[in-house]
Design a protein around this motif. Structure first.
Motif, PDB file in Angstrom:
ATOM      1  N   GLY A 145      42.616  36.658  25.305  1.00  9.87           N
ATOM      2  CA  GLY A 145      43.944  37.127  25.330  1.00  9.87           C
ATOM      3  C   GLY A 145      44.044  38.493  26.077  1.00  9.87           C
ATOM      4  O   GLY A 145      44.788  38.722  27.186  1.00  9.87           O
ATOM      5  N   ASP A 146      43.491  39.490  25.692  1.00  9.68           N
ATOM      6  CA  ASP A 146      43.448  40.714  26.292  1.00  9.68           C
ATOM      7  C   ASP A 146      42.145  41.620  26.029  1.00  9.68           C
ATOM      8  O   ASP A 146      41.266  41.009  25.474  1.00  9.68           O
ATOM      9  N   LYS A 147      42.462  42.800  26.646  1.00 12.13           N
ATOM     10  CA  LYS A 147      40.910  43.705  26.470  1.00 12.13           C
ATOM     11  C   LYS A 147      40.733  43.939  24.820  1.00 12.13           C
ATOM     12  O   LYS A 147      39.821  44.166  24.578  1.00 12.13           O
ATOM     13  N   THR A 159      33.070  42.235  33.794  1.00  9.36           N
ATOM     14  CA  THR A 159      33.277  40.665  33.758  1.00  9.36           C
ATOM     15  C   THR A 159      32.438  40.083  35.040  1.00  9.36           C
ATOM     16  O   THR A 159      31.639  39.225  35.067  1.00  9.36           O
ATOM     17  N   ARG A 165      38.164  38.571  35.225  1.00  6.89           N
ATOM     18  CA  ARG A 165      39.053  38.617  34.127  1.00  6.89           C
ATOM     19  C   ARG A 165      39.702  37.385  33.649  1.00  6.89           C
ATOM     20  O   ARG A 165      40.201  37.429  32.681  1.00  6.89           O
ATOM     21  N   TYR A 178      40.797  36.847  29.682  1.00 11.62           N
ATOM     22  CA  TYR A 178      41.978  36.620  29.423  1.00 11.62           C
ATOM     23  C   TYR A 178      42.259  35.350  28.674  1.00 11.62           C
ATOM     24  O   TYR A 178      43.049  35.210  27.726  1.00 11.62           O
ATOM     25  N   HIS A 179      41.770  34.270  29.362  1.00 19.16           N
ATOM     26  CA  HIS A 179      41.828  33.093  28.774  1.00 19.16           C
ATOM     27  C   HIS A 179      41.025  32.913  27.298  1.00 19.16           C
ATOM     28  O   HIS A 179      41.780  32.499  26.228  1.00 19.16           O
TER      29      HIS A 179
END
Lengths: 196, 196
Positions: A53-55, A38, A45, A49-50
């Motif tokens: 949600g996640d990886k 990122t 990050r 995440y926004h």
DNA sequence: ACCACTTACATACGTGGCGTATGTCTAAGA
DNA sequence: TCTTAGACATACGCCACGTATGTAAGTGGT
């Protein structure tokens, strides 16, 4: 400047997907640090995440993008052939060749299934399976292919192709192995043709 | 007590492999905490690092064990059939069925390749590919199977089988899907038989 | 045009897990 | 019996993920 806002957002998403795609495709999912890629895209990050949600969410988005590209490529190839059967064979061989590309191999055939489970079972179904199924249906309608369960055949062929690709890619002699694989694959497909 | 020492060591190794196998097979490789499952076996990570070098090393050992078991099972099945071709088909179907077992599916077909790369390319070659290759060679010698590259055919069939298993396992209706897959698979294999 | 509210990010923090370095104890050989 | 190597435990540092929080900008209502 009517809507610079949405453009910026789309651009951010695209940058994240591109950065993730590159990282996942080169060092793999587990080896990719979210801070690293990122940051490399000029973000943090927080943005990831926004939006995702996640990886895993980012991986999902990356896979969707690649799948869409592959579907387009497959469709182009099959529709460029002189006849349906030829188009089908070309499509299958092209699938093997695509599976040889490191990025596709890593993301679509290795890390993707390992992290997210069987991708082809997703609600938004795998485009490649759908493309193959379409071709098979047409061949059956034309009476060129034996009476076989469409989706089943598509999945068997898909499996054979991707494993063939892995075999080639990890071989000492990729070119030679590729010829062996494609030749065997053609025989396999020929066996599905209606007997004259 | 002639050699209690080596027995203890072997026991420790076995305990670690068993614990790792269970953890990898249930929560997956990435989801398995080394502290957790070694502790659950009455040991610590120290033992693991001593015997297997790292987490990957344990996974490798687990895979070797499972592969050996699968090879034995396949050999039993193929040699129990009334004739070679039947034995070959039985073997392939059994392979699909084994691939349906969650532990095998997860460790051998998902996490294994994702973490270690293509397992079948290892120096100590994949027993299942070898078993399939052996069967194919015999069939070719008997004149029952078409002239096809042995290893290539083995890998194509292997790929088709494992993907069929994934399809079945993730299906809403595993039993129905299983029948569809096996039927299609038989047709595929029939296409490799020499034409009478 | 102002204000409340939401959206799109960045920053800061806690936690967990891996690997390594180090310690200890027991068995085997001299 | 003394030494040494192997088998395992303990302790530590680091990295990476996820979450909680902060902030600035945009948007809709009046």
């Amino acid at each position: 400047m009517r809507k610079p806002r949405e453009e910026m957002i789309a651009e951010t998403r695209a940058k994240l997907i591109a950065a993730g795609r590159h990282a996942f495709g080169t060092v793999g999912y587990a080896g990719s640090s979210m801070d690293d890629f990122t940051g490399h895209a000029g973000l943090t990050r927080g943005a990831l995440y926004h939006h995702f949600g996640d990886k895993k969410g980012l991986l999902q988005a990356v896979i969707r993008e690649i799948d869409a590209e592959m579907t387009v490529r497959l469709h182009r190839i099959s529709s460029a052939a002189p006849n349906r059967w030829q188009g089908f064979v070309d499509e299958c061989v092209a699938y093997i060749e695509m599976a040889l590309e490191p990025e596709i191999q890593r993301i679509m055939f290795r890390d993707g299934p390992a992290v997210l489970g069987d991708i082809s079972q997703w609600p938004t179904n795998n485009g490649c399976i759908a493309a193959l199924s379409g071709s098979i249906d047409q061949l059956k309608a034309d009476g060129v292919m034996a009476d076989i369960d469409t989706e089943g055949a598509a999945r068997l062929i898909n499996g054979a192709s991707s494993h063939a690709a892995l075999w080639i890619a990890n071989s000492d002699d990729p070119e030679g192995t590729s010829k062996r694989a494609v030749r065997g694959f053609r025989i396999l497909l020929e066996g599905l043709r209606t007997r004259s």
